[in-house]
Design an enzyme around this catalytic site. Structure first.
Site, PDB file in Angstrom:
ATOM      1  N   HIS A 120     119.391   6.937  55.490  1.00  0.00           N
ATOM      2  CA  HIS A 120     120.874   7.089  55.788  1.00  0.00           C
ATOM      3  C   HIS A 120     121.010   7.260  57.473  1.00  0.00           C
ATOM      4  CE1 HIS A 120     122.157   9.222  51.918  1.00  0.00           C
ATOM      5  NE2 HIS A 120     120.954   9.499  51.801  1.00  0.00           N
ATOM      6  N   GLU A 159     117.614  11.193  56.595  1.00  0.00           N
ATOM      7  CA  GLU A 159     118.642  11.029  57.566  1.00  0.00           C
ATOM      8  C   GLU A 159     117.897  10.779  58.812  1.00  0.00           C
ATOM      9  OE1 GLU A 159     122.061  11.100  57.364  1.00  0.00           O
ATOM     10  OE2 GLU A 159     122.239  12.135  55.490  1.00  0.00           O
ATOM     11  N   HIS A 200     121.737   3.797  52.048  1.00  0.00           N
ATOM     12  CA  HIS A 200     122.924   4.462  51.368  1.00  0.00           C
ATOM     13  C   HIS A 200     123.840   3.254  50.869  1.00  0.00           C
ATOM     14  CE1 HIS A 200     125.598   8.287  51.399  1.00  0.00           C
ATOM     15  NE2 HIS A 200     125.428   7.837  50.185  1.00  0.00           N
ATOM     16  N   ASP A 254     125.778   3.078  55.807  1.00  0.00           N
ATOM     17  CA  ASP A 254     124.413   3.539  56.556  1.00  0.00           C
ATOM     18  C   ASP A 254     123.381   3.146  55.816  1.00  0.00           C
ATOM     19  OD1 ASP A 254     125.566   5.477  54.838  1.00  0.00           O
ATOM     20  OD2 ASP A 254     124.070   6.931  55.458  1.00  0.00           O
TER      21      ASP A 254
END
Length: 272
Positions: free
Chosen positions: A112, A198, A234, A244
């Site tokens: 992400h 992330e 994602h 993303d």
């Protein structure tokens, strides 16, 4: 005259005898009563601490200390432990998690990107807003955008900041709330079987070199426990909702640095 001489000699000998008796008494008392001013040397036992990875106890002075946790070696510090935590990561526990379904082990890593406020990741304080968001502590008054998202309950297993710092929010044994409505090769509910990673970024600019380095190191650690991990963005598992990690995430660079096989990239390694 001779009598006086004998008397003086006798007196002198008696004086010497009395003095000798006093010295003997003084020595005896000194031996029986130690010098109170002399410091007593005591050796306190050194504290023992357990290695967070293997639970072996070792002297505190010999342990590697990281964030008030103790490790017996650099190898254990840099490993994923049996409880699903990486020792060298900063731990910021998120309440947004739950148990994985029975007998489910992660076999997917989802990449992400996130920035809070949007596209302001270059500021020193930006990273901590992401931490606050994942811990439900975001101040809605700190930025106008925060009022729109403050009620959301989301998390990820890991965050890699612009400086390359690795932060962990959820054990890999548990389910983080990062994927939402999603499908991976026909399998719904990707949170059940995935690990969320992330990267601090906005999708409109390149990621930092140090972020790729931290990502490669993280994947290497995860691969020891989860050797069959596949990788997707994602946007691959929620194409109608998400974009993303975005076109600036270099999948080819990521594959080259990790030496992961093509078969573990079911959506390919082209930027998207």
């Amino acid at each position: 005259m001779f009598k006086w001489l004998l008397l003086l000699v006798g007196a002198y000998l008696f004086y010497r005898w009395i003095k000798g008796q006093k010295q003997v008494k003084s020595s005896t008392e000194s031996a029986e009563k130690p010098n109170q001013n002399k410091a007593r040397k005591t050796v306190e036992p050194e504290a023992m601490v357990p290695c967070r990875y293997c639970n072996v106890h070792l002297p505190k002075s010999e342990a590697i200390v990281f964030e008030q946790r103790f490790y017996c070696s650099k190898e254990h510090l840099n490993s994923l432990d049996e409880r699903g935590w990486i020792g060298s990561a900063k731990w910021c526990l998120s309440p947004n998690q739950d148990a994985r379904p029975s007998n489910i082990q992660p076999d997917l890593a989802v990449i992400h990107h996130i920035s809070l406020p949007p596209s302001q990741f270059s500021k020193e304080s930006a990273g901590h807003y992401i931490v606050d968001f994942f811990q439900n502590k975001l101040d809605a008054n700190a930025h106008p955008y925060f009022a729109e998202i403050v009620g959301q309950k989301v998390s990820s297993h890991f965050l890699i900041t612009r400086s390359g710092e690795l932060i962990q929010f959820v054990s890999t044994q548990n389910k983080a709330w990062h994927a939402g409505v999603s499908s991976f090769l026909g399998r719904e509910k990707c949170n059940d079987f995935s690990i969320g990673i992330e990267l601090e970024g906005d999708g409109e600019s390149a990621f930092e070199e140090v972020q790729y380095q931290t990502l490669a190191s993280l994947v290497q650690k995860l691969g020891i426990s989860f050797p069959n991990l596949q990788f997707a963005g994602h946007s691959d598992i929620a194409p109608d909702r998400k974009t993303d990690p975005g076109k600036f995430f270099d999948w080819q660079k990521f594959q080259k640095e990790t030496k992961i096989s093509d078969k573990n990239f079911p959506y390919g390694v082209s930027s998207r």
